[in-house]
Design an enzyme around this catalytic site. Structure first.
Site, PDB file in Angstrom:
ATOM      1  N   GLU A  41     -69.080  -3.773   5.442  1.00  0.00           N
ATOM      2  CA  GLU A  41     -70.296  -4.574   5.199  1.00  0.00           C
ATOM      3  C   GLU A  41     -71.371  -4.216   6.234  1.00  0.00           C
ATOM      4  OE1 GLU A  41     -69.662  -8.831   5.141  1.00  0.00           O
ATOM      5  OE2 GLU A  41     -71.809  -9.220   5.245  1.00  0.00           O
ATOM      6  N   HIS A  81     -59.928  -6.467   1.486  1.00  0.00           N
ATOM      7  CA  HIS A  81     -59.045  -6.042   2.574  1.00  0.00           C
ATOM      8  C   HIS A  81     -57.667  -6.691   2.492  1.00  0.00           C
ATOM      9  CE1 HIS A  81     -62.513  -4.399   5.213  1.00  0.00           C
ATOM     10  NE2 HIS A  81     -61.937  -3.463   4.501  1.00  0.00           N
ATOM     11  N   CYS A 107     -70.026  -8.263  -3.377  1.00  0.00           N
ATOM     12  CA  CYS A 107     -70.106  -9.730  -3.451  1.00  0.00           C
ATOM     13  C   CYS A 107     -71.569 -10.165  -3.433  1.00  0.00           C
ATOM     14  CB  CYS A 107     -69.362 -10.346  -2.270  1.00  0.00           C
ATOM     15  SG  CYS A 107     -69.597 -12.126  -2.170  1.00  0.00           S
ATOM     16  N   CYS A 111     -61.558 -16.144  -2.526  1.00  0.00           N
ATOM     17  CA  CYS A 111     -62.932 -16.634  -2.647  1.00  0.00           C
ATOM     18  C   CYS A 111     -63.531 -16.045  -3.931  1.00  0.00           C
ATOM     19  CB  CYS A 111     -63.754 -16.193  -1.438  1.00  0.00           C
ATOM     20  SG  CYS A 111     -63.899 -14.399  -1.339  1.00  0.00           S
ATOM     21  N   HIS A 156     -67.392  -5.371  -0.276  1.00  0.00           N
ATOM     22  CA  HIS A 156     -68.058  -5.458   1.035  1.00  0.00           C
ATOM     23  C   HIS A 156     -69.464  -4.885   1.036  1.00  0.00           C
ATOM     24  CE1 HIS A 156     -63.959  -6.135   2.323  1.00  0.00           C
ATOM     25  NE2 HIS A 156     -63.622  -5.005   1.758  1.00  0.00           N
TER      26      HIS A 156
HETATM   27  S1  SF4 Z   1     -68.843 -12.568   1.547  1.00  0.00           S
HETATM   28 FE1  SF4 Z   1     -68.114 -12.808  -0.535  1.00  0.00          FE
HETATM   29  S2  SF4 Z   1     -66.196 -11.628  -0.624  1.00  0.00           S
HETATM   30 FE2  SF4 Z   1     -66.684 -11.941   1.546  1.00  0.00          FE
HETATM   31  S3  SF4 Z   1     -65.556 -13.823   2.092  1.00  0.00           S
HETATM   32 FE3  SF4 Z   1     -67.631 -14.456   1.503  1.00  0.00          FE
HETATM   33  S4  SF4 Z   1     -67.509 -14.965  -0.704  1.00  0.00           S
HETATM   34 FE4  SF4 Z   1     -65.671 -13.764  -0.143  1.00  0.00          FE
END
Ligand code: SF4
Length: 289
Positions: free
Chosen positions: A135, A42, A105, A12, A83
């Site tokens: 997170e 991770h 992110c 992502c 995170h």
């Molecule tokens: S929060 Fe950010 S790092 Fe986590 S899965 Fe979604 S886009 Fe990816």
């Protein structure tokens, strides 16, 4: 072997950005000691890629990482993970004048900012997430007025005195489980202001798993052990494909050929921090089986 590979695959944007940032720190400071405070993302293969570039990873729970920050050589370049991180990290970094590169992110940062806004306007916050996930630790560290609603635990609604608390969640939860949390909260607090913070990258991957044809015999979900969004893909695959076998694997080496004997059609999906070449290797192996 017939394969159905979901889309999207690969990193992502949050993971891509974090890896790019770490590698840029290495190229900008070729002789520096560089350490990531926690796992950057991770996936162990990503950690190995960083090691290959002489970027070490300090793993551990929050208190261990706080100790590390209190004692680390201040000339070390430190990278905070995708995170997010507890507010204590920033405090120590500021006090010790540490060199920080922040890979949080943008989606995580956005949800942390929303929490802060609501606390500032005097509201309580209910946070839905998995206890211990970085997170979640980052969000809970902001204030004692944030209450964690986590897996399989009854939530103590008596602590919520606000008639319109703000309800927000970890970005990588399942689109199924979040609905049941929201329903339970609305039954108890009709004035609750609920937002759904599941990020688009997570949502798209979950929807893609739901669309894997029901006829597949086996579904492989590829991802790291600690990856929350991979875990949710496994949950959704099991829920939506009760007649298929669902296996979580990290690399092609985890495939048990005994599982393939009576199988003709396989679905493949992967978490948002799974390196694309790992999925390619699995596809290549299965195509040749
Ligand atoms: S929060 Fe950010 S790092 Fe986590 S899965 Fe979604 S886009 Fe990816």
């Amino acid at each position: 072997m017939r394969l159905f590979v979901t889309k999207p695959q690969g990193y992502c944007f949050g993971v891509t950005r974090a890896i790019d940032l770490a590698l840029k720190v290495r190229s900008d400071f070729p002789n520096a000691k560089i350490t990531v405070v926690g796992m950057l993302v991770h996936n162990d293969e990503v950690t190995k890629l960083l090691e290959y570039n002489q970027i070490s990873t300090k793993k551990g729970l929050k208190h261990k990482l706080i100790d590390f920050l209190r004692n680390v050589d201040p000339s070390t370049h430190l990278i905070f993970t995708a995170h997010g991180h507890p507010v204590e990290f920033n405090k120590i970094a500021h006090e010790r004048n540490l060199i920080i590169h922040d890979a949080t992110c943008k989606m995580v940062q956005l949800s942390l900012d929303k929490i802060k806004e609501n606390l500032l306007s005097g509201h309580q916050v209910i946070y839905i997430g998995k206890k211990g996930h970085p997170e979640v630790e980052a969000a809970l560290s902001i204030s004692n007025n944030i209450f964690l609603y986590t897996n399989n635990k009854d939530f103590d609604f008596s602590k919520i005195t606000d008639e319109s608390p703000y309800v927000i969640n970890q970005t990588t939860l399942s689109i199924f489980e979040i609905q049941s949390y929201h329903q339970r909260i609305m039954q108890r607090i009709p004035g609750a202001r609920i937002v759904d913070e599941i990020c688009n990258a997570t949502r798209l991957r979950q929807e893609a798993v739901m669309k894997i044809p029901g006829e597949v015999d086996l579904i492989y979900i590829v991802g790291g052990d600690q990856s929350s969004n991979t875990a949710k893909l496994v949950e959704i695959a099991k829920l939506t494909h009760p007649d298929s076998i669902v296996k979580r694997i990290k690399t092609v080496a985890d495939i048990d050929v005994n599982d393939l004997k009576a199988v003709t059609y396989i679905g493949i999906s992967s978490g948002a921090s799974t390196p694309p070449h790992l999925v390619d290797e699995i596809i290549h192996f299965l195509e040749g089986f």
